[in-house]
Design an enzyme around this catalytic site. Structure first.
Site, PDB file in Angstrom:
ATOM      1  N   SER A   7       0.864  -1.178   0.000  1.00  0.00           N
ATOM      2  CA  SER A   7       0.000   0.000   0.000  1.00  0.00           C
ATOM      3  C   SER A   7       0.902   1.230   0.000  1.00  0.00           C
ATOM      4  O   SER A   7       1.762   1.373   0.869  1.00  0.00           O
ATOM      5  CB  SER A   7      -0.887   0.005   1.243  1.00  0.00           C
ATOM      6  OG  SER A   7      -1.344   1.322   1.484  1.00  0.00           O
ATOM      7  N   HIS A  31      -1.167  -1.641  -4.221  1.00  0.00           N
ATOM      8  CA  HIS A  31      -2.488  -1.384  -3.629  1.00  0.00           C
ATOM      9  C   HIS A  31      -2.630   0.128  -3.452  1.00  0.00           C
ATOM     10  O   HIS A  31      -1.813   0.767  -2.788  1.00  0.00           O
ATOM     11  CB  HIS A  31      -2.569  -2.121  -2.288  1.00  0.00           C
ATOM     12  CG  HIS A  31      -3.830  -1.948  -1.531  1.00  0.00           C
ATOM     13  ND1 HIS A  31      -4.921  -2.780  -1.684  1.00  0.00           N
ATOM     14  CD2 HIS A  31      -4.188  -1.047  -0.581  1.00  0.00           C
ATOM     15  CE1 HIS A  31      -5.886  -2.406  -0.850  1.00  0.00           C
ATOM     16  NE2 HIS A  31      -5.464  -1.341  -0.176  1.00  0.00           N
ATOM     17  N   ASP A  33      -4.932   3.268  -2.314  1.00  0.00           N
ATOM     18  CA  ASP A  33      -6.048   3.561  -1.404  1.00  0.00           C
ATOM     19  C   ASP A  33      -6.741   4.869  -1.755  1.00  0.00           C
ATOM     20  O   ASP A  33      -6.166   5.944  -1.607  1.00  0.00           O
ATOM     21  CB  ASP A  33      -5.528   3.643   0.034  1.00  0.00           C
ATOM     22  CG  ASP A  33      -5.155   2.273   0.579  1.00  0.00           C
ATOM     23  OD1 ASP A  33      -6.031   1.394   0.603  1.00  0.00           O
ATOM     24  OD2 ASP A  33      -3.985   2.091   0.958  1.00  0.00           O
ATOM     25  N   MET A  35      -9.730   7.431  -0.860  1.00  0.00           N
ATOM     26  CA  MET A  35     -10.665   7.812   0.222  1.00  0.00           C
ATOM     27  C   MET A  35     -11.329   9.134  -0.143  1.00  0.00           C
ATOM     28  O   MET A  35     -10.667  10.045  -0.640  1.00  0.00           O
ATOM     29  CB  MET A  35      -9.896   7.973   1.537  1.00  0.00           C
ATOM     30  CG  MET A  35      -9.035   6.777   1.896  1.00  0.00           C
ATOM     31  SD  MET A  35      -8.307   6.957   3.529  1.00  0.00           S
ATOM     32  CE  MET A  35      -7.093   5.611   3.478  1.00  0.00           C
ATOM     33  N   HIS A  62      -8.310   0.259  -4.073  1.00  0.00           N
ATOM     34  CA  HIS A  62      -9.179   0.046  -2.907  1.00  0.00           C
ATOM     35  C   HIS A  62     -10.043   1.287  -2.730  1.00  0.00           C
ATOM     36  O   HIS A  62      -9.571   2.318  -2.251  1.00  0.00           O
ATOM     37  CB  HIS A  62      -8.294  -0.207  -1.675  1.00  0.00           C
ATOM     38  CG  HIS A  62      -9.055  -0.466  -0.421  1.00  0.00           C
ATOM     39  ND1 HIS A  62      -8.449  -0.511   0.819  1.00  0.00           N
ATOM     40  CD2 HIS A  62     -10.374  -0.713  -0.190  1.00  0.00           C
ATOM     41  CE1 HIS A  62      -9.351  -0.758   1.745  1.00  0.00           C
ATOM     42  NE2 HIS A  62     -10.527  -0.880   1.162  1.00  0.00           N
ATOM     43  N   MET A  64     -12.401   3.284  -0.949  1.00  0.00           N
ATOM     44  CA  MET A  64     -13.084   3.581   0.320  1.00  0.00           C
ATOM     45  C   MET A  64     -13.922   4.834   0.087  1.00  0.00           C
ATOM     46  O   MET A  64     -13.646   5.915   0.626  1.00  0.00           O
ATOM     47  CB  MET A  64     -12.041   3.778   1.424  1.00  0.00           C
ATOM     48  CG  MET A  64     -11.399   2.473   1.853  1.00  0.00           C
ATOM     49  SD  MET A  64      -9.884   2.716   2.784  1.00  0.00           S
ATOM     50  CE  MET A  64      -8.729   2.816   1.440  1.00  0.00           C
ATOM     51  N   MET A 135     -10.866  -6.349   5.816  1.00  0.00           N
ATOM     52  CA  MET A 135     -10.132  -5.272   6.489  1.00  0.00           C
ATOM     53  C   MET A 135      -9.780  -5.712   7.905  1.00  0.00           C
ATOM     54  O   MET A 135     -10.651  -6.122   8.678  1.00  0.00           O
ATOM     55  CB  MET A 135     -10.987  -4.003   6.567  1.00  0.00           C
ATOM     56  CG  MET A 135     -11.205  -3.281   5.245  1.00  0.00           C
ATOM     57  SD  MET A 135      -9.686  -2.765   4.413  1.00  0.00           S
ATOM     58  CE  MET A 135      -8.973  -1.631   5.615  1.00  0.00           C
ATOM     59  N   GLY A 140      -9.169   3.879   6.646  1.00  0.00           N
ATOM     60  CA  GLY A 140      -8.957   5.324   6.770  1.00  0.00           C
ATOM     61  C   GLY A 140      -7.507   5.709   7.024  1.00  0.00           C
ATOM     62  O   GLY A 140      -7.065   6.747   6.557  1.00  0.00           O
ATOM     63  N   GLY A 143      -0.856   2.284   9.496  1.00  0.00           N
ATOM     64  CA  GLY A 143      -0.120   2.245  10.754  1.00  0.00           C
ATOM     65  C   GLY A 143      -0.914   1.803  11.975  1.00  0.00           C
ATOM     66  O   GLY A 143      -0.452   1.973  13.104  1.00  0.00           O
ATOM     67  N   ASP A 169      -6.081  -6.495   4.636  1.00  0.00           N
ATOM     68  CA  ASP A 169      -5.520  -5.144   4.576  1.00  0.00           C
ATOM     69  C   ASP A 169      -5.563  -4.503   5.947  1.00  0.00           C
ATOM     70  O   ASP A 169      -6.636  -4.313   6.513  1.00  0.00           O
ATOM     71  CB  ASP A 169      -6.356  -4.333   3.563  1.00  0.00           C
ATOM     72  CG  ASP A 169      -5.845  -2.923   3.343  1.00  0.00           C
ATOM     73  OD1 ASP A 169      -4.753  -2.579   3.823  1.00  0.00           O
ATOM     74  OD2 ASP A 169      -6.567  -2.169   2.651  1.00  0.00           O
ATOM     75  N   GLY A 191       1.513  -1.780   4.183  1.00  0.00           N
ATOM     76  CA  GLY A 191       2.019  -0.430   3.931  1.00  0.00           C
ATOM     77  C   GLY A 191       3.155  -0.057   4.858  1.00  0.00           C
ATOM     78  O   GLY A 191       4.340  -0.131   4.504  1.00  0.00           O
TER      79      GLY A 191
HETATM   80  C1  DX5 Z   1      -6.291   1.646   5.420  1.00  0.00           C
HETATM   81  C2  DX5 Z   1      -5.807   1.257   4.059  1.00  0.00           C
HETATM   82  C3  DX5 Z   1      -4.641   0.371   4.064  1.00  0.00           C
HETATM   83  C4  DX5 Z   1      -3.416   0.900   4.714  1.00  0.00           C
HETATM   84  C5  DX5 Z   1      -2.600  -0.272   5.166  1.00  0.00           C
HETATM   85  O1  DX5 Z   1      -7.540   2.203   5.316  1.00  0.00           O
HETATM   86  O2  DX5 Z   1      -6.832   0.605   3.344  1.00  0.00           O
HETATM   87  O3  DX5 Z   1      -4.355  -0.107   2.753  1.00  0.00           O
HETATM   88  O4  DX5 Z   1      -2.631   1.706   3.887  1.00  0.00           O
HETATM   89  O5  DX5 Z   1      -1.529   0.215   5.849  1.00  0.00           O
HETATM   90  P1  DX5 Z   1      -0.811  -0.561   7.038  1.00  0.00           P
HETATM   91  O6  DX5 Z   1      -0.111  -1.726   6.415  1.00  0.00           O
HETATM   92  O7  DX5 Z   1       0.102   0.472   7.557  1.00  0.00           O
HETATM   93  O8  DX5 Z   1      -1.846  -0.974   8.028  1.00  0.00           O
HETATM   94 ZN    ZN Z   2      -6.279  -0.389   1.500  1.00  0.00          ZN
END
Ligand code: DX5
Ligand code: ZN
Length: 209
Positions: A7, A31, A33, A35, A62, A64, A135, A140, A143, A169, A191
């Protein structure tokens, strides 16, 4: 074979292209993201940002966002391979959105948030989706800590669909990747663990074991 999809939500210096270039030789895809500030509080990448990138790899978008049916065509035309929508997102009809994605020539992914029960989604919808994305954090933010309880959803889906691509994820590191794969995942998004590590290649390899 486990597929690793980094990610690129939070990468050093916010230089997404540089991050992609650095991992492209040893990962299975990227991947991305998206939002919208409605389905989730933050706002991130748009289709215009996506078009500016050179991604010579499988791309998992992805979404969201509420009303994913309004944006999927743009991503498909820009070269997306997998478009993953949320079951919980406002949209006319989840099945129709998945059908639209397939008609555009992309793989159709269906995702649920940690608090959504896997059985809230009818089995025939899971069956229709090419990829199930579970998920393991609240969508959102990167980390966050891995929510291990969601592995029950992975076990449920793997028990029903032996050949389904099951992705996960949120909070994936070497330890949680191992748990996820034992539960039945064959795709992993990661990520922070990769991009905070001093050696991206080593981090990715550690996810495969
Ligand atoms: C969160 C995202 C993830 C996120 C994962 O809403 O969909 O893809 O970037 O990041 P880590 O691996 O840091 O949890
Ligand atoms: Zn994601």
């Amino acid at each position: 074979m486990i597929k690793i999809l980094p990610s690129i939500l939070n990468v050093p210096d916010n230089d997404v292209q540089k991050a992609i270039d650095k991992v492209k030789d040893f990962v299975d895809g990227i991947h991305y993201d998206v939002m919208d500030g409605r389905f989730v509080p933050p706002t991130t990448f748009t289709v215009e940002d996506f078009k500016e990138l050179d991604i010579p790899l499988f791309t998992d978008i992805h979404l969201m966002v509420d009303h994913p049916e309004e944006v999927i065509e743009g991503y498909a035309q820009a070269g997306a391979n997998l478009l993953t929508i949320h079951y919980e997102a406002e949209q006319k009809d989840v099945r129709a959105t998945l059908e639209q994605i397939k008609k555009l020539g992309c793989l159709a992914g269906l995702s649920i948030k940690p608090k959504t029960l896997v059985t809230d989604v009818p089995d025939d919808l899971w069956e229709y989706a090419d990829v199930a994305l579970i998920m393991s954090v609240e969508p959102g933010w990167g980390g966050q800590g891995f929510i291990a309880e969601v592995l029950d959803k992975v076990r449920y889906l793997r028990g029903k669909f032996a050949d389904k691509d099951i992705n996960i994820d949120g909070g994936i590191n070497a330890d949680t990747a191992h748990q996820a794969c034992i539960a039945g995942c064959n795709m992993l998004v990661s990520g922070t663990y990769i991009f905070k590590s001093p050696d991206y290649r080593k981090a990715v390899e550690s996810l495969r074991h």
